[in-house]
Scaffold this active site. Sequence first.
Site, PDB file in Angstrom:
ATOM      1  N   HIS B  30      57.152  69.626  -6.375  1.00  9.33           N
ATOM      2  CA  HIS B  30      58.287  70.447  -5.941  1.00  9.33           C
ATOM      3  C   HIS B  30      58.711  70.054  -4.524  1.00  9.33           C
ATOM      4  O   HIS B  30      58.258  70.653  -3.554  1.00  9.33           O
ATOM      5  CB  HIS B  30      57.904  71.928  -5.984  1.00  9.33           C
ATOM      6  N   HIS B  70      54.481  77.056  -5.385  1.00  8.49           N
ATOM      7  CA  HIS B  70      54.877  75.730  -5.892  1.00  8.49           C
ATOM      8  C   HIS B  70      55.356  74.841  -4.754  1.00  8.49           C
ATOM      9  O   HIS B  70      55.313  73.623  -4.849  1.00  8.49           O
ATOM     10  CB  HIS B  70      55.960  75.848  -6.964  1.00  8.49           C
ATOM     11  N   HIS B 268      64.273  71.187  -7.376  1.00  7.66           N
ATOM     12  CA  HIS B 268      63.251  72.233  -7.293  1.00  7.66           C
ATOM     13  C   HIS B 268      61.910  71.697  -7.769  1.00  7.66           C
ATOM     14  O   HIS B 268      60.892  71.866  -7.104  1.00  7.66           O
ATOM     15  CB  HIS B 268      63.659  73.446  -8.143  1.00  7.66           C
ATOM     16  N   ARG B 363      33.441 108.614 -15.601  1.00  8.72           N
ATOM     17  CA  ARG B 363      34.456 108.627 -14.522  1.00  8.72           C
ATOM     18  C   ARG B 363      34.080 109.657 -13.458  1.00  8.72           C
ATOM     19  O   ARG B 363      34.274 109.445 -12.268  1.00  8.72           O
ATOM     20  CB  ARG B 363      35.849 108.909 -15.083  1.00  8.72           C
ATOM     21  N   GLU B 426      50.842  99.767 -11.051  1.00  6.07           N
ATOM     22  CA  GLU B 426      49.530  99.158 -11.264  1.00  6.07           C
ATOM     23  C   GLU B 426      49.502  97.702 -10.822  1.00  6.07           C
ATOM     24  O   GLU B 426      48.490  97.217 -10.302  1.00  6.07           O
ATOM     25  CB  GLU B 426      49.136  99.241 -12.748  1.00  6.07           C
ATOM     26  N   HIS B 476      39.109 106.190 -18.914  1.00  2.46           N
ATOM     27  CA  HIS B 476      39.729 106.432 -20.222  1.00  2.46           C
ATOM     28  C   HIS B 476      39.628 105.142 -21.038  1.00  2.46           C
ATOM     29  O   HIS B 476      40.619 104.569 -21.478  1.00  2.46           O
ATOM     30  CB  HIS B 476      41.178 106.902 -20.051  1.00  2.46           C
ATOM     31  N   HIS B 488      47.872 104.583 -25.304  1.00  2.00           N
ATOM     32  CA  HIS B 488      46.985 104.817 -24.166  1.00  2.00           C
ATOM     33  C   HIS B 488      45.528 104.465 -24.459  1.00  2.00           C
ATOM     34  O   HIS B 488      44.694 104.555 -23.560  1.00  2.00           O
ATOM     35  CB  HIS B 488      47.091 106.286 -23.723  1.00  2.00           C
TER      36      HIS B 488
END
Lengths: 684, 684
Positions: B30, B70, B268, B363, B426, B476, B488
């Site tokens: 690149h 890159h 590129h 948990r 997340e 969970h 879920h």
Amino acid sequence: PADWTELDKRAVDTARVLAADAVQKVGNGHPGTAMSLAPAAYTLFQRTMRHDPADPDWPGRDRFVLSCGHSSLTLYVQLYLSGYGLTLDDLKALRTWGSLTPGHPEYRHTKGVEITTGPLGQGLASAVGMAMAARRERGLFDPEAAPGQSPFDHHIYVIASDGDIEEGVTSEASSIAGHQQLGNLVLIYDDNQISIEDDTAIALSEDVAKRYEAYGWHVQTVFGGENVAGLTAALDAAKAETGKPSIIVLRTIIGFPAPTKQNTGKIHGSALGAEEVGKVKEILGFDPEQDFQVDDDVLSHAREVVKRGEAAKAEWLKGFDAWAAANPERKALFDRLTRRELPEGWAAKLPSWPVDAKGVATRKASGDTLSAIGEVLPELWGGSADLAESNNTTIKGADSFGPASTATKEWKATPYGRTLHFGIREHAMGSILNGIALHGPTLPYGGTFLVFSDYMRPAVRLASIMSLPVTYVWTHDSIGLGEDGPTHQPIEHLAALRAIPGVAVLRPADANETAAAWKATLEKRSGPVGLALTRQNVPTLEGTDAEGVAKGGYVLAEAEGGEAKVVLIATGSEVQIAVAARKILQDAGVPARVVSMPCVEWFDQQEQSYRDQVIPPAVKARVVVEAGIAQPWHRFAGDAGEIVSIEHFGASADYQTLYREFGLTDDAVVAAAQRSIARVEGNK
Amino acid sequence: PADWTELDKRAVDTARVLAADAVQKVGNGHPGTAMSLAPAAYTLFQRTMRHDPADPDWPGRDRFVLSCGHSSLTLYVQLYLSGYGLTLDDLKALRTWGSLTPGHPEYRHTKGVEITTGPLGQGLASAVGMAMAARRERGLFDPEAAPGQSPFDHHIYVIASDGDIEEGVTSEASSIAGHQQLGNLVLIYDDNQISIEDDTAIALSEDVAKRYEAYGWHVQTVFGGENVAGLTAALDAAKAETGKPSIIVLRTIIGFPAPTKQNTGKIHGSALGAEEVGKVKEILGFDPEQDFQVDDDVLSHAREVVKRGEAAKAEWLKGFDAWAAANPERKALFDRLTRRELPEGWAAKLPSWPVDAKGVATRKASGDTLSAIGEVLPELWGGSADLAESNNTTIKGADSFGPASTATKEWKATPYGRTLHFGIREHAMGSILNGIALHGPTLPYGGTFLVFSDYMRPAVRLASIMSLPVTYVWTHDSIGLGEDGPTHQPIEHLAALRAIPGVAVLRPADANETAAAWKATLEKRSGPVGLALTRQNVPTLEGTDAEGVAKGGYVLAEAEGGEAKVVLIATGSEVQIAVAARKILQDAGVPARVVSMPCVEWFDQQEQSYRDQVIPPAVKARVVVEAGIAQPWHRFAGDAGEIVSIEHFGASADYQTLYREFGLTDDAVVAAAQRSIARVEGNK
């Protein structure tokens, strides 16, 4: 609004009470949003949307997407009130085994549910795909009609939550929606400023309205979840804006009117408790002693939407029939697509390649296949997340899908074009492909590097949960991509994708298997398929077989000079290694069979007798070779077998060096075969 | 700038020529961005950043993140010019086996590379984590210092591309950065409007500057990649803005000054070709016949940064020493963290639980463990993606990390707080955790539901590639979550995460194994660890063993009345099923052993002798039970073994019903054991 009656108000309050009761009954769930969104949802189902509860598959219907799937009651209660077949007993069975009212809405499970939602961001992102599909559908069947005058004109309505707004996939898809000027997309953003960690101020400070302006959306704000007049006016304005997608920022109070729990994180995801439910009922003028109270006059008032829907559909049918009469060829295409059939003789267009040691990259063979069949399969369309030339995803001669203003030197864009440009937004690509497939009747595909399947994985999982006919063109499928190094070289991805129930991972060995892979994919149409394709050239082999590909695995090269002493199993670019190893073994007097196994999932679906024929249970000496981890192959190799795999990340170098340094060679396969044979003989 | 000399100009042009030459030599790579970004990168390394090429680990250094990995040459050339140890030969070896200059920059591989980048968006998102870590570091060691007056004050500089800007993870992280008011973060967005599909207008229409304003960033635009004066002024203004992160939209022309290929998608990602490289050299006044031309005076001019870095560090040391003298306890903590050591006796704080049939959710045990050890391990901090209460990720009594203005009724926020609130983001959480771990010296963790590990998977992969000590609290962890249903419920996730090389997936069987899991995680610190924890209560078992957990697997319950006829292997919440099945078998006179296998990866690292002791090769009758797909377990079960698994998506119901309906019961394990024993005996 002026025509909002007491019965409308009572119906909305009934929706709130049903939500509170349903969650209270099962003891867990999400009541808060279903309560505060009741006026908006009721407005959509009773007044704004064109739909016919008696015919949930009516192609002219508006689509509704509940992106905040945890608030499934928002949808279930409206499906009940508007007569989609859900009963009060179904609402009472919320979140229990076998019910029609699971925790999150499930497509194909409950009538009127257009899409399975729950993982945040996915619904909204897929709605962008639905809006794109609607435009493409119009372009295929009725491109000349004036705006708003075609039977193929309809809207996509979405309700989304703070969580949807925060997810990255939403940002990607919303940027695409603005770019695509999707005037048929209307989003209600339930800005209640509460999520599970309570006040969203702890994690969300951005100016959402300004952000959507930056994406090129039409932005409105409505204060008050009970402000139906304001919402109705905003929905009208949104529909009037045909050149931009619309977002209505609806400022609500979660759990309204629960006296102590409204506007808290608690009411988001827990039952209210009997006392609070009772108080809600008192406040709303319901009998606190009675559960699931629905007045007859309320229900019959709400169910009048069935008649309105019937009338709307009858009106629509006039236009549709006129269109059909005027466009017999297009109507025939429409019917074929609706029947989910391929045109007769289409497979004759599939290219084939002569046996050739130099060969061709399977990504190239895929591109050639697409261009060859594109002509007879107008339903097939797709593109890439900014890797069109690398993924070979462009159908030759196709325009790009986009407003003319988005055209560039390299790409001619038209609103009804066929080539999709997702930008570097793999996740939105995945969700948009789902939306296109859900909307129908076209068949979408999308490409990126296999390693970046990780970026779109939540969407792939949902495609599989919904059994959607989506095809992924995942090229650069191993260390064979070479110099870009470990961040770009898939190692665990074949295994990790095979791990998702229902996803078929197809790794063709050569050009002819690639064409066969597309053929089988389009014919089966049973769920998402991921094509794993090489960057590098691979020889075009003798013996590859389209039927064998459709069966997932087959004998590519039979053992000679006796029964096979060892079975060599390989996929994709490693089949050539197995073939070379077989030659060495045969030359040394060891009869060896090569099995090409492009699709483990399809192979597993075959009769045991066929599978035993391909991999005879009696031949325990086996070698599997694949340029990835061994995890999926132990059950094929068995105790006596060997797996030639890669159990570590890759490196930056030319691919020949990598194959050699990482031990993916014919010699390694031969040595493994000898070890396996010795083990079997030692056990005798 | 006024003091910009001919030598500076020549050095920048040398960087361009080296980039073009290096890609031309290897034939791929690149070059374009490395050419057009040379002035910006040179400015950062020579003028803006405080760094000492002789000491790349200096804790007072500014960090540099090349999010567009890159364009690795952008970094490699500056590392060469500023004297980090890279030589001209290293540049000539670009993208070849064993070189210090792989296709994308690799952390721990090349001195001066702060982070492995390549997958777009990750670098920028991790830079947000670095900026957060810098503030937390300051808060731990020097919170009273006036702004800019602490040895712990420094900046994080990022260069990002169009691709970075398009990725969703960037949106999530940028929103968090604005929310966190990270004045120590400076982003140069290389707005060259070219990506692989050429002009980005085909896929990108949004107003990026406005979008960043909406996130609460300080936004500037500089026209012209060669406009060093403008860029310098903007960098100064960015540093002066201490209450907001800064973005400088730098409008460049990719591949400048290549006469025919600048401003195209081709430049590129491909070599320019010999002719075009020659022309670039002519335009810039270099000898077109000479490759890798670096004038001595240019190099010595650039290398003067070494002296400046040395001086800067000496100056910094004065402040640091004064701080150390005034803060001996904090200095001791700083030294301990820098040595990557845990404090003596810390493990005594770990909680333990008595054997108890009712038990506790793992948990919950994890949350109790965090609160117990939090006091003695100030380096440990983390939070959740809006699931704090579900993930049990909050250390008791800890303030939230955030400007005071972000505090809510539920959370007290301070800029130096310890509890992280990622919002429903997340993916950014994963990348931010990487950035925190890279920055040092603290240890971050982050939580979400296991099923949503899919959303953060690209970041998890990078954590593993970089061997970062990041801990995921994934709760969970199975159908045991119950009513939320298939979207879920993780099914394939344990397998798919184990598939990533170097990721340790830890699934403790009960509360005591959970505390042991945290202990081993903190002690090993060898790479990312994912804790898979139950929502539901699990019994606190007899025989669980911390050392056994650290070894990945161990004998939890020995066979009685003779050698084991069958080995039952289980993880997490299914260990109790194995224990119950063992009792039934034992009662029927079948000696059965139970192996708890919380971490397959750690078990694989043990000596063969230990592994054979736990799972004796001679005992071929085996049953594995795990509430997920069987894929990872075939190699443990072997030909004669059985796996009690789930090979399809889940459903919405209470978890007891799901376990029963999906056949995850002690009876099923007993039946499988009997089948396996029969198979073994039949083979005799």
